[in-house]
Design an enzyme around this catalytic site. Structure first.
Site, PDB file in Angstrom:
ATOM      1  N   ASP A  50     -33.024 -52.242 -26.499  1.00 25.35           N
ATOM      2  CA  ASP A  50     -32.769 -50.942 -25.882  1.00 25.35           C
ATOM      3  C   ASP A  50     -32.901 -49.837 -26.911  1.00 25.35           C
ATOM      4  O   ASP A  50     -32.074 -49.731 -27.813  1.00 25.35           O
ATOM      5  CB  ASP A  50     -31.361 -50.918 -25.278  1.00 25.35           C
ATOM      6  CG  ASP A  50     -31.254 -51.776 -24.044  1.00 25.35           C
ATOM      7  OD1 ASP A  50     -30.357 -52.641 -23.990  1.00 25.35           O
ATOM      8  OD2 ASP A  50     -32.094 -51.596 -23.136  1.00 25.35           O
ATOM      9  N   ASP A 196     -32.289 -54.461 -14.661  1.00 22.10           N
ATOM     10  CA  ASP A 196     -31.613 -54.305 -15.947  1.00 22.10           C
ATOM     11  C   ASP A 196     -30.254 -53.644 -15.789  1.00 22.10           C
ATOM     12  O   ASP A 196     -30.160 -52.557 -15.223  1.00 22.10           O
ATOM     13  CB  ASP A 196     -32.502 -53.446 -16.871  1.00 22.10           C
ATOM     14  CG  ASP A 196     -31.951 -53.292 -18.279  1.00 22.10           C
ATOM     15  OD1 ASP A 196     -32.517 -52.497 -19.047  1.00 22.10           O
ATOM     16  OD2 ASP A 196     -30.970 -53.983 -18.618  1.00 22.10           O
TER      17      ASP A 196
HETATM   18  C1  DX5 Z   1     -28.566 -50.023 -20.362  1.00 19.68           C
HETATM   19  C2  DX5 Z   1     -29.606 -50.927 -20.968  1.00 19.68           C
HETATM   20  C3  DX5 Z   1     -29.378 -52.378 -20.608  1.00 19.68           C
HETATM   21  C4  DX5 Z   1     -28.060 -52.934 -21.118  1.00 19.68           C
HETATM   22  C5  DX5 Z   1     -27.826 -54.295 -20.508  1.00 19.68           C
HETATM   23  O1  DX5 Z   1     -28.928 -48.708 -20.560  1.00 19.68           O
HETATM   24  O2  DX5 Z   1     -30.898 -50.568 -20.595  1.00 19.68           O
HETATM   25  O3  DX5 Z   1     -30.445 -53.174 -21.098  1.00 19.68           O
HETATM   26  O4  DX5 Z   1     -28.070 -53.013 -22.491  1.00 19.68           O
HETATM   27  O5  DX5 Z   1     -26.589 -54.768 -20.920  1.00 19.68           O
HETATM   28  P1  DX5 Z   1     -25.580 -55.475 -19.916  1.00 19.68           P
HETATM   29  O6  DX5 Z   1     -26.272 -56.744 -19.484  1.00 19.68           O
HETATM   30  O7  DX5 Z   1     -24.381 -55.746 -20.772  1.00 19.68           O
HETATM   31  O8  DX5 Z   1     -25.321 -54.540 -18.797  1.00 19.68           O
HETATM   32 ZN    ZN Z   2     -32.435 -52.092 -21.151  1.00 21.06          ZN
END
Ligand code: DX5
Ligand code: ZN
Length: 241
Positions: A50, A196
């Site tokens: 990310d 996501d």
């Molecule tokens: C949020 C990101 C995601 C996040 C996912 O802005 O794009 O990829 O890191 O993490 P979890 O699975 O913990 O929600």
């Molecule tokens: Zn992400």
């Protein structure tokens, strides 16, 4: 670059689908190398990075040097949550990105950004190509993907508002996924569908059989306990076993 070469990243990812892309936003950076080595044996083959610039999202995370520093056989899935990504694409491609996802909301000319990405060569292996992803925030109508479908290999629906790991999955995302899947099936070529944010041990099974190809999950894998076991569990649950 020939269409055949560019198509390759989709063909490769499609053979893995449905699959997990493991997000490292909540990973223990001091243990990441060892954790990734363990995850490399679980059947999970994709690593989600990310990239947040503190403008498009409140949070500021990592840039291309960190993407490059991740020495792993896992495919690098780079999620760009940055304003105006056009001039920064080359850095992330040079850093070894296999999938580059940009947000429809991140600039005025996202079609140009995707076109530009389509001319770039995968730094790891030219034959691998680069999968072009388009991400939509929870508040963005699905129609926003319509004029861009010729320029994308993956549509990624955010199930959280971008900015943090560990947020709660927005339930309306399930209906959006269903509608997006139907729309992509009518596209006349294979376009992958991803989701996501907020995917946990408790809700991952609801995605089994929904036609979602790529499920990004971070804090459910990197929970400070056993990332490899968690990754194996999430993959199996997604595949309905
Ligand atoms: C949020 C990101 C995601 C996040 C996912 O802005 O794009 O990829 O890191 O993490 P979890 O699975 O913990 O929600
Ligand atoms: Zn992400």
């Amino acid at each position: 670059m020939t269409a055949a070469l560019r198509a390759d990243p989709v063909a490769r990812l499609a053979t893995l689908a449905p699959t997990i892309s493991v997000g490292i936003l909540t990973a223990d950076l001091m243990a990441l190398g060892a954790d990734l080595a363990r995850i490399d044996g679980t059947g999970v083959e994709i690593l989600h990075v990310d990239v947040m610039d503190g403008c498009f999202t409140p949070m500021l995370t990592v840039g291309a040097p960190v993407v490059k520093a991740l020495r792993t056989p896992l495919l690098k899935d780079v999620h760009l949550m940055i304003r105006d990504p056009l001039d920064k694409l080359a850095d992330f491609v040079a850093a070894g990105a296999d999938i580059v996802t940009v947000h429809a909301e991140s600039c005025d000319h996202v079609h140009r950004v995707l076109q530009q990405l389509g001319t770039m060569q995968n730094a790891n292996d030219p034959a691998r190509g680069i999968a072009r992803g388009l991400a939509l925030n929870p508040g963005t109508p699905l129609e926003a993907m319509e004029p861009l479908l010729d320029e994308v290999d993956l549509v990624l629906l955010l199930a959280v508002n971008p900015g943090w790991g560990g947020q709660r999955f927005i339930p309306a995302t399930m209906g959006r996924l269903e509608r997006a899947r139907r729309r992509l099936e009518a596209a006349g070529r294979r376009i992958l569908l991803g989701v996501d944010g907020g995917i946990t041990r408790e809700n991952v099974r609801q995605l089994a059989g929904t036609g979602v190809d790529l499920v990004v999950t971070g804090s459910a894998v990197f929970d400070g306990k056993a990332p490899a076991d968690n990754a194996r569990y999430m993959l199996a649950a997604l595949r309905g076993s």
